[in-house]
Design an enzyme around this catalytic site. Structure first.
Site, PDB file in Angstrom:
ATOM      1  N   VAL A 101       6.736   7.548  -0.828  1.00  0.00           N
ATOM      2  CA  VAL A 101       6.971   7.924   0.563  1.00  0.00           C
ATOM      3  C   VAL A 101       5.778   8.744   1.021  1.00  0.00           C
ATOM      4  O   VAL A 101       5.321   9.639   0.302  1.00  0.00           O
ATOM      5  CB  VAL A 101       8.275   8.735   0.724  1.00  0.00           C
ATOM      6  CG1 VAL A 101       8.514   9.071   2.193  1.00  0.00           C
ATOM      7  CG2 VAL A 101       9.465   7.971   0.158  1.00  0.00           C
ATOM      8  N   CYS A 102       5.247   8.424   2.193  1.00  0.00           N
ATOM      9  CA  CYS A 102       4.159   9.202   2.790  1.00  0.00           C
ATOM     10  C   CYS A 102       2.971   9.272   1.818  1.00  0.00           C
ATOM     11  O   CYS A 102       2.550   8.265   1.272  1.00  0.00           O
ATOM     12  CB  CYS A 102       4.694  10.582   3.172  1.00  0.00           C
ATOM     13  SG  CYS A 102       3.667  11.518   4.320  1.00  0.00           S
ATOM     14  N   THR A 103       2.432  10.473   1.600  1.00  0.00           N
ATOM     15  CA  THR A 103       1.245  10.605   0.752  1.00  0.00           C
ATOM     16  C   THR A 103       1.565  10.529  -0.733  1.00  0.00           C
ATOM     17  O   THR A 103       0.678  10.733  -1.566  1.00  0.00           O
ATOM     18  CB  THR A 103       0.508  11.922   1.058  1.00  0.00           C
ATOM     19  OG1 THR A 103       1.435  13.010   0.999  1.00  0.00           O
ATOM     20  CG2 THR A 103      -0.122  11.874   2.433  1.00  0.00           C
TER      21      THR A 103
END
Length: 319
Positions: free
Chosen positions: A104-106
């Site tokens: 998720v995300c970075t």
């Protein structure tokens, strides 16, 4: 059905929603269909972690005590900006053993650092796509979608897109009815396909500085069914077609044609999701002219024909 272990990694500086969003989805699915998921959280040493918002989270265990899971989920957050050799080494050893690898995300940056995204298509938060591409040239970075699935590896964009991806995984495991039940409980719509853009056209494009161009942008949004050729738009802005096209791209970062395509696609999507209008009527009011033209645009951008899109992403009426 065999129970699937879902392991969520925790570390200092993690984004709390990257963890709790997917966790609530899988927990909701477990409540809907007991015995489906065993959810665990783990930090490198088993100690509590402090999220980027200041929330303290106590993990279930340390990574050393974790069994290899079915689904390994790596969240993002400010903590991914700092080197984490222990976490990277653990991912490099244990990541390939997971049947499903998710970020998720970075969190995608952590996977890339462990070499787990080499040769794969992936995405991350729009603000870090450039960094991911520069630092890891073996990764094919796609900055547009809210999530990307490449084989058993899935990566998602910022924050709430982790919920979209988790719902897609639940739908894969348990079927659409279970995923819809979870989505309704969380008061979110099961309607965002992975290749939906991270931004709407209006957010993806910069706002033009000059007033005539700003007015044209707004007019396009409000009149997707009109003649939106460069010549027609240039006349509205009182510019030559060549000057208009160059100025529009310079000030918005997007060609007029691409902007129009995005606006029309979003308009058609909303009508398919929110109305009972027929395909032919929607294709006309959205500016496609014919159902076949709209079908080609949907298949190219979303990977599904309009009728299939409506079936999958229009909420089922409840009584």
């Amino acid at each position: 059905m065999a129970q699937r272990t879902v392991l969520l990694l925790l570390f200092d500086g993690v984004q709390s929603l990257d963890v709790t969003g997917p966790l609530e989805v899988f927990a909701g699915a477990e409540q809907h269909t007991p015995g489906t998921y065993r959810i665990r959280t783990a930090s490198p040493d088993g100690a509590p972690v402090r999220t980027s918002s200041g929330l303290t989270v106590v993990p279930d265990e340390s990574l050393a005590d974790s069994d290899d899971p079915h689904t390994l989920l790596v969240p993002g957050g400010q903590g991914t900006r700092s080197p984490a050799p222990r976490l990277t080494d653990w991912l490099r050893e244990h990541g390939p053993r997971a049947q499903r690898l998710v970020s998720v995300c970075t969190g995608a940056i952590r996977l890339a650092q462990a070499g787990l995204l080499d040769g794969r298509r992936a995405t991350t938060h729009w603000a870090y796509c450039g960094k991911l591409a520069r630092d890891h040239p073996a990764v094919e970075v796609d900055p547009d979608p809210i999530y990307v699935r490449d084989g058993h590896v899935s990566t998602s964009a910022g924050v709430t897109s982790g919920i979209d991806l988790a719902l897609a995984l639940v739908e894969e495991d348990l079927g659409r009815d279970a995923a819809l039940a979870v989505a309704r409980h969380l008061v979110v719509f099961l309607r965002r396909p992975g290749n939906q853009a991270q931004f709407s056209a209006q957010l993806a494009a910069q706002t033009a500085q000059r007033e005539p161009l700003r007015e044209v942008q707004q007019w396009i949004t409000e009149h997707p069914g009109e003649d939106l050729s460069v010549e027609a738009l240039a006349a509205r802005a009182r510019l030559s077609p060549r000057h208009f096209a160059r100025a529009f791209q310079t000030e918005t970062g997007m060609t007029p044609g691409r902007y129009v395509d995005r606006v029309r696609l979003e308009h058609a999507r909303r009508l398919l999701e929110d109305t009972a209008d027929g395909i032919e009527e929607i294709s006309r009011t959205s500016g496609y002219g014919t159902p076949e033209a709209m079908r080609r645009a949907f298949v190219k951008s979303l990977g599904a024909a309009p009728s299939e899109y409506r079936r999958r992403f229009r909420p089922t009426p409840t009584h």
